[in-house]
Structure formats: structure tokens, C-alpha cells
Design an enzyme around this catalytic site. Structure first.
Site, mmCIF file in Angstrom:
data_model
loop_
_atom_site.group_PDB
_atom_site.id
_atom_site.type_symbol
_atom_site.label_atom_id
_atom_site.label_comp_id
_atom_site.label_asym_id
_atom_site.label_seq_id
_atom_site.Cartn_x
_atom_site.Cartn_y
_atom_site.Cartn_z
ATOM 1 C CD GLU A 262 -33.020 -27.928 24.790
ATOM 2 O OE1 GLU A 262 -32.490 -26.865 24.388
ATOM 3 O OE2 GLU A 262 -33.412 -28.832 24.023
ATOM 4 C CB THR B 222 -30.873 -36.628 16.367
ATOM 5 O OG1 THR B 222 -31.169 -35.376 17.011
ATOM 6 C CG2 THR B 222 -31.532 -37.750 17.148
ATOM 7 C CB THR B 223 -28.465 -34.388 20.433
ATOM 8 O OG1 THR B 223 -28.223 -33.364 19.480
ATOM 9 C CG2 THR B 223 -27.577 -34.194 21.636
ATOM 10 N NE ARG C 23 -24.570 -33.509 14.192
ATOM 11 C CZ ARG C 23 -25.106 -34.152 15.229
ATOM 12 N NH1 ARG C 23 -26.293 -33.822 15.684
ATOM 13 N NH2 ARG C 23 -24.465 -35.143 15.798
ATOM 14 N NE ARG D 188 -24.894 -35.262 10.949
ATOM 15 C CZ ARG D 188 -25.038 -36.151 11.921
ATOM 16 N NH1 ARG D 188 -26.238 -36.530 12.285
ATOM 17 N NH2 ARG D 188 -23.999 -36.675 12.514
ATOM 18 C CG HIS D 189 -28.454 -30.376 10.184
ATOM 19 N ND1 HIS D 189 -27.860 -29.482 11.029
ATOM 20 C CD2 HIS D 189 -28.752 -31.469 10.926
ATOM 21 C CE1 HIS D 189 -27.811 -30.009 12.240
ATOM 22 N NE2 HIS D 189 -28.324 -31.220 12.217
ATOM 23 C CG HIS E 178 -34.112 -34.798 21.518
ATOM 24 N ND1 HIS E 178 -34.465 -35.983 20.929
ATOM 25 C CD2 HIS E 178 -32.965 -34.402 20.931
ATOM 26 C CE1 HIS E 178 -33.555 -36.304 20.034
ATOM 27 N NE2 HIS E 178 -32.633 -35.362 20.006
ATOM 28 N N GLY E 179 -37.626 -34.609 20.489
ATOM 29 C CA GLY E 179 -38.627 -35.614 20.164
ATOM 30 C C GLY E 179 -40.068 -35.180 20.379
ATOM 31 C CG ASN F 124 -33.609 -27.518 15.375
ATOM 32 O OD1 ASN F 124 -33.305 -27.515 14.185
ATOM 33 N ND2 ASN F 124 -32.822 -28.011 16.299
ATOM 34 C CG HIS G 194 -34.281 -31.965 10.417
ATOM 35 N ND1 HIS G 194 -33.153 -32.689 10.070
ATOM 36 C CD2 HIS G 194 -34.451 -32.149 11.742
ATOM 37 C CE1 HIS G 194 -32.697 -33.305 11.136
ATOM 38 N NE2 HIS G 194 -33.456 -32.994 12.179
ATOM 39 N N GLY H 257 -37.934 -29.480 16.568
ATOM 40 C CA GLY H 257 -37.386 -29.474 15.220
ATOM 41 C C GLY H 257 -37.994 -30.523 14.318
ATOM 42 C CG HIS H 258 -37.379 -35.167 12.845
ATOM 43 N ND1 HIS H 258 -38.419 -36.072 12.828
ATOM 44 C CD2 HIS H 258 -36.651 -35.409 11.733
ATOM 45 C CE1 HIS H 258 -38.302 -36.838 11.762
ATOM 46 N NE2 HIS H 258 -37.235 -36.459 11.086
ATOM 47 C CD GLU I 142 -29.864 -27.682 19.615
ATOM 48 O OE1 GLU I 142 -29.375 -28.609 18.934
ATOM 49 O OE2 GLU I 142 -31.047 -27.631 19.919
ATOM 50 C CG HIS J 136 -26.751 -28.986 16.579
ATOM 51 N ND1 HIS J 136 -27.005 -30.261 17.011
ATOM 52 C CD2 HIS J 136 -25.440 -28.762 16.844
ATOM 53 C CE1 HIS J 136 -25.894 -30.791 17.510
ATOM 54 N NE2 HIS J 136 -24.927 -29.898 17.395
#
Ligand code: PXP
Length: 243
Positions: free
Chosen positions: A153, A102-103, A47, A51-52, A192-193, A9, A12, A214-215, A72, A45
């Protein structure tokens, strides 16, 4: 064991670029570098508040990057129309709240109403394979199958970001979700995470065929460089799969 794809992802990378309003670092270039280092796909993603990732980033990654895009999106008219236009091979429908960082959780398919089913039908008709970001809950998973999703997912955030002592229970919950997805005839993705530390337990779940990270992956690249981080995740996944 089935192959497990790593989708990187790049949202970022765009967050950093947008901090100065210029063109650097470029998420398209990051996608190219990630794929060269072994990423199997690229996730973005788009949004509502942009924002990104921006529309043009998605269009360029779709046009210029050979690896499959996982798009996404929230199930809104704007995003369904965007996906119908660019036709990514995969999309993942997520809940989206304007104020969230985030989601925050899986989509509540049981309470979603007819617009979600319509979004899945329109995307499927455009040859986009639809997954739904969801909690590992059997009723939600069956509801995702009932509205025509091809995949789910599983939301791994509670496992990956919660107390270490809770991990065995969270893993058991995710594993039950994997079984429910198989029974419902759905492909199973997860994300996620996830970090170097938490990816292994998820990658060991044989029925999971794609993970999206991603992050941590993008932030860790500040220290190690993007190709090295992608290669390390691929090595961790290969080791978990017994390759
Ligand atoms: N999967 C979904 C549906 C997400 O919304 C996100 C965050 O954008 C991820 C996976 C990746 O999560 P993280 O950035 O924490 O790796």
C-alpha cells in the site's frame, strides 16, 4: 482499466463512540451503511492501545459484513495471532508508534529484521493476503516482494497533505512506486490523507487496485451523511478511471 476498489476505514466512527464510552455510533453499523452505499471493502486498524477500533468491533465486522475486510495491524505476536484467528481476506502491515496521532510513514522493510518475514509467512499460511504500507521507494518495494508480501500500500500522505506546489513531484514519486510494484509482481494499493480533492490523481494510476480512505471520509459524513460521501468518492473514482 482495472477496477479500483474503495475500502472505507471506519476507525474514526469508533473514535467518536469511545468519546462517550457508549455504543453509538457503531462501527459495524457504519460498515453496513458504507457497503450499502457502494464501498467495496472495510478497513480497520486494531492498534496496540485500542484507541479507536476494539477487538469486538473487528470480530463483528468480520462476521457480519459481507464485503472484504482489510485488517491493518502492526507485525506483533499479538496482532498476528489475532489475524490468524479471525482470518481476514486482506491485512496491511503498518508501522505503529504509541504516541503518534496516525500512522506517520511507511514501514522500513529493509531494516525490519526476521520478525516481519515471519509475520508475512504466518499470515499467508492462514490464507490472509498480506500488503505492506510503504513509501514509494524501489528498494523498499523490492524488499517487500522478497519477504513474500502479495501487495504494497503506497503511502499517499506526503502527496495529499503536503504543499500543493509539491504535488507534481510527489505524484511522479508515487508513479515510480507503482511501476516498481508491477516489476516486483506486487499488487498496488494506496492510501492516507486522501480527500475529494486529492483522490482523482491517485485513482488515475491504472495499476492501483485499491484505495483506503478514513479520516476525511468519516469527518465529511458529519456534514453530508455517510452514504452520500461514499457515493461521491465512488463517482470521483469512476470518473478518474474513465468509466
Ligand atoms: N492506509 C493506512 C495504512 C493507514 O494507516 C491509514 C490511516 O489509518 C489510512 C490508509 C487512511 O488514512 P486516512 O485516515 O488519512 O484516510
Amino acid at each position: 482499466m482495472k477496477h479500483l476498489d474503495l475500502s472505507v476505514n471506519v476507525d474514526h466512527v469508533a473514535t467518536l463512540r469511545n468519546a462517550r464510552g457508549g455504543t453509538h455510533p457503531c462501527p459495524v453499523e457504519a460498515s453496513r451503511i458504507a457497503v450499502e452505499a457502494g464501498a467495496d471493502g472495510i478497513t480497520v486498524h486494531l492498534r496496540e492501545d485500542r484507541r479507536h477500533i476494539k477487538d469486538r468491533d473487528v470480530e463483528r465486522i468480520r462476521a457480519e459484513i459481507a464485503a472484504p475486510m482489510n485488517f491493518e495491524m502492526a507485525a506483533t505476536e499479538e496482532m498476528v495471532a489475532f489475524a490468524e484467528r479471525i482470518r481476514p481476506p486482506y491485512c496491511c502491515i503498518v508501522p505503529e508508534k504509541r504516541a503518534e496521532l496516525t500512522t506517520e510513514g511507511g514501514l522500513d522493510v529493509l531494516r525490519a529484521g526476521p520478525s516481519l518475514r515471519e509475520a508475512v509467512a504466518r499470515l499467508s499460511a492462514a490464507n490472509v493476503r498480506v500488503s505492506i504500507f510503504i513509501e514509494a521507494d524501489a528498494a523498499q518495494i523490492e524488499a517487500a516482494a522478497a519477504i513474500g508480501a502479495a501487495a504494497i500500500e503506497l503511502h499517499t500522505g506526503t502527496y495529499a497533505e503536503g504543499p500543493v506546489a509539491d504535488r507534481p513531484a510527489q505524484l511522479a514519486r508515487l508513479q515510480a512506486g507503482v511501476v516498481a510494484a508491477r516489476r516486483a509482481g506486487l499488487l498496488c494499493h494506496a492510501g492516507h490523507g486522501l480527500t475529494y480533492e486529492t483522490v482523482t490523481d491517485i485513482a488515475r494510476m491504472e495499476e492501483v487496485t485499491e484505495i483506503s480512505i478514513g479520516h476525511f471520509l468519516i469527518s465529511q459524513s458529519v456534514f453530508e451523511g455517510l452514504p452520500a460521501v461514499v457515493r461521491r468518492f465512488k463517482a470521483l473514482i469512476a470518473a478518474a478511471r474513465g468509466a
